[in-house]
Design an enzyme around this catalytic site. Sequence first.
Site, PDB file in Angstrom:
ATOM      1  CE1 TYR A 128     -11.667  -0.140   7.064  1.00 37.20           C
ATOM      2  CE2 TYR A 128     -12.100   0.478   8.197  1.00 37.20           C
ATOM      3  CZ  TYR A 128     -11.378   0.367   7.609  1.00 37.20           C
ATOM      4  OH  TYR A 128      -9.670   0.715   8.325  1.00 37.20           O
ATOM      5  N   GLY A 177       0.988   4.120   4.054  1.00 38.52           N
ATOM      6  CA  GLY A 177       1.580   3.100   3.657  1.00 38.52           C
ATOM      7  C   GLY A 177       3.205   3.945   3.030  1.00 38.52           C
ATOM      8  CB  SER A 200      -9.444  -0.269  12.075  1.00 41.55           C
ATOM      9  OG  SER A 200     -10.879   0.964  11.414  1.00 41.55           O
ATOM     10  N   GLY A 256       0.809  -1.001  -0.119  1.00 36.91           N
ATOM     11  CA  GLY A 256       0.412   0.298   0.106  1.00 36.91           C
ATOM     12  C   GLY A 256       0.783   1.212  -0.115  1.00 36.91           C
TER      13      GLY A 256
END
Length: 248
Positions: free
Chosen positions: A153, A22, A139, A16
């Site tokens: 998500y 990233g 997250s 990423g």
Amino acid sequence: MYNPFSLEGKRILVTGASSGIGKATAIECSRMGASIIACGRDKERLEKTIAALDGKNHVSFVGDLRDSNALVSLVDSIPSVDGALFAAGLTLVYPMLFSDKEKFKALFETNFFAGAELLRLLVKKKKINAGGSLVYIVSIGGTNVFASGQTVYGTSKAALNAFVRYAAIELAPKKIRVNGISPGGVNTPMILEGNVSDEQLKKSIEDIPLKRYGEPEEIAKAAVYLLSNAASWVTGTTLVIDGGMSAK
């Protein structure tokens, strides 16, 4: 000058790396002396990342890590690494009643399976040096904060958070550390993805005790710590960086 956070002489793989956390981590790691293997799907943006790195001996790999052939090609083409940041990810905002199997599958392919399979291959092919450190971007969604519309998500990230702990236990005998970073809202292109209105974005900022989104560089500096020898006794944990959201 003594610097416990130095990455001098280390080779760090970053997925990423073409944008967001990233990219910021690849840049920060290069500033701390690491050589970078930057991975991403967008060749043009990846080249911009490479151009922004300090020092030399950096390489890029263009490929979609959801593709098993790309994963194998990446692992076979790189030398052994001293650390890795798994930052590739997608977001999706949908009410639970509209979150069908296909939506779960799409996010799990990127947010969970790609990073988990890449680690398995790296270990199987002995591409992680003893003393290596692996960091996953998780997250607070699905682990610390549960909000409407974040079912798909958050569930994918919760699975990844559990994987971090299992991997840490199994790889500890090999002297390989595995940790996660759980950011809150970070000012990246991904924050604008999905069905989120400007009004919802403004309200989400008001819900953060520090009244702003984080910056990718603030997450990157935490990644540098976990990748460095300063965190040599840290494994199986997730560092929360969310402007105070989880404290509410």
